[in-house]
Motif scaffolding. Structure first.
Motif, PDB file in Angstrom:
ATOM      1  N   HIS A 149       0.816  -1.217   0.000  1.00 42.78           N
ATOM      2  CA  HIS A 149       0.000   0.000   0.000  1.00 42.78           C
ATOM      3  C   HIS A 149       0.849   1.266   0.000  1.00 42.78           C
ATOM      4  O   HIS A 149       0.331   2.366  -0.208  1.00 42.78           O
ATOM      5  N   PHE A 150       2.170   1.137   0.220  1.00 41.71           N
ATOM      6  CA  PHE A 150       3.056   2.287   0.150  1.00 41.71           C
ATOM      7  C   PHE A 150       3.439   2.651  -1.286  1.00 41.71           C
ATOM      8  O   PHE A 150       4.038   3.699  -1.513  1.00 41.71           O
ATOM      9  N   LEU A 151       3.130   1.795  -2.260  1.00 42.95           N
ATOM     10  CA  LEU A 151       3.665   1.934  -3.608  1.00 42.95           C
ATOM     11  C   LEU A 151       2.687   2.607  -4.559  1.00 42.95           C
ATOM     12  O   LEU A 151       1.476   2.393  -4.472  1.00 42.95           O
ATOM     13  N   PRO A 152       3.198   3.369  -5.538  1.00 39.28           N
ATOM     14  CA  PRO A 152       2.362   3.738  -6.674  1.00 39.28           C
ATOM     15  C   PRO A 152       1.940   2.478  -7.430  1.00 39.28           C
ATOM     16  O   PRO A 152       2.694   1.496  -7.493  1.00 39.28           O
ATOM     17  N   ALA A 153       0.760   2.494  -8.001  1.00 40.75           N
ATOM     18  CA  ALA A 153       0.189   1.286  -8.601  1.00 40.75           C
ATOM     19  C   ALA A 153       1.018   0.753  -9.766  1.00 40.75           C
ATOM     20  O   ALA A 153       0.975  -0.448 -10.064  1.00 40.75           O
ATOM     21  N   MET A 154       1.773   1.622 -10.451  1.00 46.82           N
ATOM     22  CA  MET A 154       2.483   1.171 -11.648  1.00 46.82           C
ATOM     23  C   MET A 154       3.784   0.428 -11.345  1.00 46.82           C
ATOM     24  O   MET A 154       4.407  -0.129 -12.252  1.00 46.82           O
ATOM     25  N   LEU A 155       4.222   0.373 -10.091  1.00 49.78           N
ATOM     26  CA  LEU A 155       5.440  -0.344  -9.743  1.00 49.78           C
ATOM     27  C   LEU A 155       5.152  -1.814  -9.513  1.00 49.78           C
ATOM     28  O   LEU A 155       4.169  -2.179  -8.863  1.00 49.78           O
ATOM     29  N   GLU A 156       6.019  -2.676 -10.025  1.00 52.19           N
ATOM     30  CA  GLU A 156       5.891  -4.117  -9.844  1.00 52.19           C
ATOM     31  C   GLU A 156       6.754  -4.567  -8.670  1.00 52.19           C
ATOM     32  O   GLU A 156       7.953  -4.271  -8.620  1.00 52.19           O
ATOM     33  N   ILE A 157       6.170  -5.268  -7.726  1.00 58.58           N
ATOM     34  CA  ILE A 157       6.906  -5.773  -6.566  1.00 58.58           C
ATOM     35  C   ILE A 157       7.675  -7.027  -6.962  1.00 58.58           C
ATOM     36  O   ILE A 157       7.137  -7.923  -7.609  1.00 58.58           O
ATOM     37  N   LEU A 158       8.938  -7.091  -6.549  1.00 57.90           N
ATOM     38  CA  LEU A 158       9.775  -8.249  -6.839  1.00 57.90           C
ATOM     39  C   LEU A 158       9.961  -9.073  -5.570  1.00 57.90           C
ATOM     40  O   LEU A 158      10.579  -8.614  -4.612  1.00 57.90           O
ATOM     41  N   PRO A 159       9.432 -10.285  -5.525  1.00 59.60           N
ATOM     42  CA  PRO A 159       9.603 -11.128  -4.332  1.00 59.60           C
ATOM     43  C   PRO A 159      10.972 -11.795  -4.314  1.00 59.60           C
ATOM     44  O   PRO A 159      11.578 -12.054  -5.358  1.00 59.60           O
ATOM     45  N   ILE A 160      11.481 -12.055  -3.102  1.00 59.36           N
ATOM     46  CA  ILE A 160      12.677 -12.876  -2.947  1.00 59.36           C
ATOM     47  C   ILE A 160      12.294 -14.283  -2.491  1.00 59.36           C
ATOM     48  O   ILE A 160      13.061 -15.224  -2.686  1.00 59.36           O
ATOM     49  N   PHE A 161      11.125 -14.409  -1.854  1.00 54.62           N
ATOM     50  CA  PHE A 161      10.488 -15.672  -1.513  1.00 54.62           C
ATOM     51  C   PHE A 161       8.994 -15.483  -1.763  1.00 54.62           C
ATOM     52  O   PHE A 161       8.538 -14.340  -1.918  1.00 54.62           O
ATOM     53  N   PRO A 162       8.207 -16.546  -1.806  1.00 55.09           N
ATOM     54  CA  PRO A 162       6.762 -16.363  -1.967  1.00 55.09           C
ATOM     55  C   PRO A 162       6.183 -15.439  -0.887  1.00 55.09           C
ATOM     56  O   PRO A 162       6.330 -15.688   0.307  1.00 55.09           O
ATOM     57  N   GLY A 163       5.565 -14.347  -1.320  1.00 56.82           N
ATOM     58  CA  GLY A 163       4.949 -13.407  -0.402  1.00 56.82           C
ATOM     59  C   GLY A 163       5.902 -12.506   0.341  1.00 56.82           C
ATOM     60  O   GLY A 163       5.481 -11.739   1.210  1.00 56.82           O
ATOM     61  N   LYS A 164       7.190 -12.548  -0.005  1.00 57.56           N
ATOM     62  CA  LYS A 164       8.192 -11.776   0.721  1.00 57.56           C
ATOM     63  C   LYS A 164       9.067 -10.979  -0.250  1.00 57.56           C
ATOM     64  O   LYS A 164       9.345 -11.427  -1.362  1.00 57.56           O
ATOM     65  N   THR A 165       9.504  -9.801   0.182  1.00 59.38           N
ATOM     66  CA  THR A 165      10.463  -9.010  -0.575  1.00 59.38           C
ATOM     67  C   THR A 165      11.561  -8.529   0.374  1.00 59.38           C
ATOM     68  O   THR A 165      11.581  -8.909   1.551  1.00 59.38           O
ATOM     69  N   LEU A 166      12.479  -7.718  -0.138  1.00 58.30           N
ATOM     70  CA  LEU A 166      13.641  -7.291   0.646  1.00 58.30           C
ATOM     71  C   LEU A 166      13.558  -5.804   0.942  1.00 58.30           C
ATOM     72  O   LEU A 166      13.533  -4.973   0.026  1.00 58.30           O
ATOM     73  N   GLY A 167      13.500  -5.447   2.232  1.00 52.73           N
ATOM     74  CA  GLY A 167      13.494  -4.059   2.656  1.00 52.73           C
ATOM     75  C   GLY A 167      14.656  -3.770   3.572  1.00 52.73           C
ATOM     76  O   GLY A 167      15.537  -4.620   3.777  1.00 52.73           O
ATOM     77  N   GLY A 168      14.667  -2.572   4.140  1.00 52.81           N
ATOM     78  CA  GLY A 168      15.770  -2.257   5.029  1.00 52.81           C
ATOM     79  C   GLY A 168      15.747  -0.862   5.584  1.00 52.81           C
ATOM     80  O   GLY A 168      14.836  -0.062   5.313  1.00 52.81           O
ATOM     81  N   ILE A 169      16.778  -0.583   6.377  1.00 55.52           N
ATOM     82  CA  ILE A 169      16.950   0.703   7.045  1.00 55.52           C
ATOM     83  C   ILE A 169      18.371   1.191   6.796  1.00 55.52           C
ATOM     84  O   ILE A 169      19.331   0.409   6.877  1.00 55.52           O
ATOM     85  N   TYR A 170      18.487   2.478   6.495  1.00 51.99           N
ATOM     86  CA  TYR A 170      19.788   3.117   6.259  1.00 51.99           C
ATOM     87  C   TYR A 170      19.877   4.335   7.169  1.00 51.99           C
ATOM     88  O   TYR A 170      19.009   5.213   7.119  1.00 51.99           O
ATOM     89  N   LEU A 171      20.907   4.371   8.000  1.00 55.16           N
ATOM     90  CA  LEU A 171      21.129   5.486   8.919  1.00 55.16           C
ATOM     91  C   LEU A 171      22.496   6.085   8.627  1.00 55.16           C
ATOM     92  O   LEU A 171      23.498   5.358   8.594  1.00 55.16           O
ATOM     93  N   SER A 172      22.554   7.391   8.432  1.00 58.76           N
ATOM     94  CA  SER A 172      23.814   8.010   8.045  1.00 58.76           C
ATOM     95  C   SER A 172      24.025   9.325   8.776  1.00 58.76           C
ATOM     96  O   SER A 172      23.078   9.958   9.269  1.00 58.76           O
ATOM     97  N   SER A 173      25.289   9.726   8.818  1.00 59.65           N
ATOM     98  CA  SER A 173      25.676  11.023   9.355  1.00 59.65           C
ATOM     99  C   SER A 173      26.659  11.653   8.379  1.00 59.65           C
ATOM    100  O   SER A 173      27.746  11.113   8.151  1.00 59.65           O
ATOM    101  N   TYR A 174      26.259  12.763   7.759  1.00 64.11           N
ATOM    102  CA  TYR A 174      27.084  13.454   6.771  1.00 64.11           C
ATOM    103  C   TYR A 174      27.688  14.703   7.404  1.00 64.11           C
ATOM    104  O   TYR A 174      26.974  15.472   8.055  1.00 64.11           O
ATOM    105  N   GLY A 175      28.983  14.897   7.190  1.00 65.27           N
ATOM    106  CA  GLY A 175      29.650  16.017   7.826  1.00 65.27           C
ATOM    107  C   GLY A 175      30.561  16.773   6.880  1.00 65.27           C
ATOM    108  O   GLY A 175      30.156  17.135   5.772  1.00 65.27           O
ATOM    109  N   GLU A 176      31.799  16.997   7.316  1.00 62.62           N
ATOM    110  CA  GLU A 176      32.762  17.805   6.569  1.00 62.62           C
ATOM    111  C   GLU A 176      32.916  17.284   5.143  1.00 62.62           C
ATOM    112  O   GLU A 176      33.047  16.085   4.911  1.00 62.62           O
ATOM    113  N   GLY A 177      32.887  18.200   4.190  1.00 62.43           N
ATOM    114  CA  GLY A 177      32.981  17.849   2.782  1.00 62.43           C
ATOM    115  C   GLY A 177      31.642  17.636   2.114  1.00 62.43           C
ATOM    116  O   GLY A 177      31.586  17.420   0.893  1.00 62.43           O
TER     117      GLY A 177
END
Length: 220
Positions: free
Chosen positions: A37-65
């Motif tokens: 339900h988070f997706l626009p309708a035109m995007l196709e979901i790619l499963p890695i297992f039946p009923g499952k896909t791959l998500g994640g979390i990215y945490l960053s700290s950007y500084g000098e430069g």
């Protein structure tokens, strides 16, 4: 699915954005029923297992430069395809700099919001992200394996949604990578992305000497 984002009045740097810093990233198996339900309708979901896909979390700290110094939390709900391109779909982004919010929304169409970040080091490195006094997530790990001593090239592409249009942008750079051991993610039930059920990561990495260049998006 939100089809438009409110414009921001803050000035912000023009694209591309150069960013330097460190990051943590974890990958999780996600129920397709919980993320579609988070997706626009035109995007196709790619499963890695039946009923499952791959998500994640990215945490960053950007500084000098970096074009701006800020912290960032990116939540991606799964693998998707549009045309001949494959990438992840970002559901939530939180940063602690108003110019980053404005640039992310107006240049890339990314749903950035303001939040606060608390990083901890020592024997048990961790980071906690808060918004309006409530906790969004907590990322911690026990130790890490030695990584490659010199930076390696990095490249990624990502989708976004701007003015009712699927967009594509690329990210190039370099990074040193370490495998994180005993990584743990805590997402309270009150968090906006709690339904994705990010609990036990299947793998997690620490990224050091991270250098990125985030390009201007183009419509697909």
């Amino acid at each position: 699915m939100t089809t438009s984002l409110p414009t921001e009045t803050f000035d912000y740097p023009i694209a591309p954005w150069s960013l330097q810093g460190t990051a943590l990233i974890s990958f999780h198996v996600v129920d397709i029923a919980a993320m579609q339900h988070f997706l626009p309708a035109m995007l196709e979901i790619l499963p890695i297992f039946p009923g499952k896909t791959l998500g994640g979390i990215y945490l960053s700290s950007y500084g000098e430069g970096s074009v701006l110094s800020y912290n960032e939390l990116i939540v991606f709900c799964g693998l998707v395809r549009y045309g001949d391109r494959i990438s992840t779909w970002v559901t939530h982004i939180y940063v602690d700099h108003p110019q980053s919010v404005a640039g992310g929304r107006n240049i890339w169409g990314l749903p950035k919001q303001l939040a606060s970040f608390r990083w901890g080091q020592g024997d048990h490195p961790q980071v906690t992200v808060f918004q309006a006094g409530g906790q969004l997530c907590h990322f911690s790990y026990r130790w890490r394996l030695p990584g490659i001593p010199t930076p390696i090239p990095a490249f990624a592409g990502a989708f976004s949604w701007l003015q009712s249009q699927v967009m594509w942008f690329s990210v190039q750079g370099s990074v040193k990578t370490h495998w994180l051991m005993e990584a743990a993610i805590e997402v309270p039930d009150t968090s906006p992305f709690a339904s994705l059920n990010f609990t036990h990561p299947i793998m997690a990495f620490g990224l050091e000497d991270l250098t990125l260049c985030v390009q201007q998006p183009t419509p697909l």
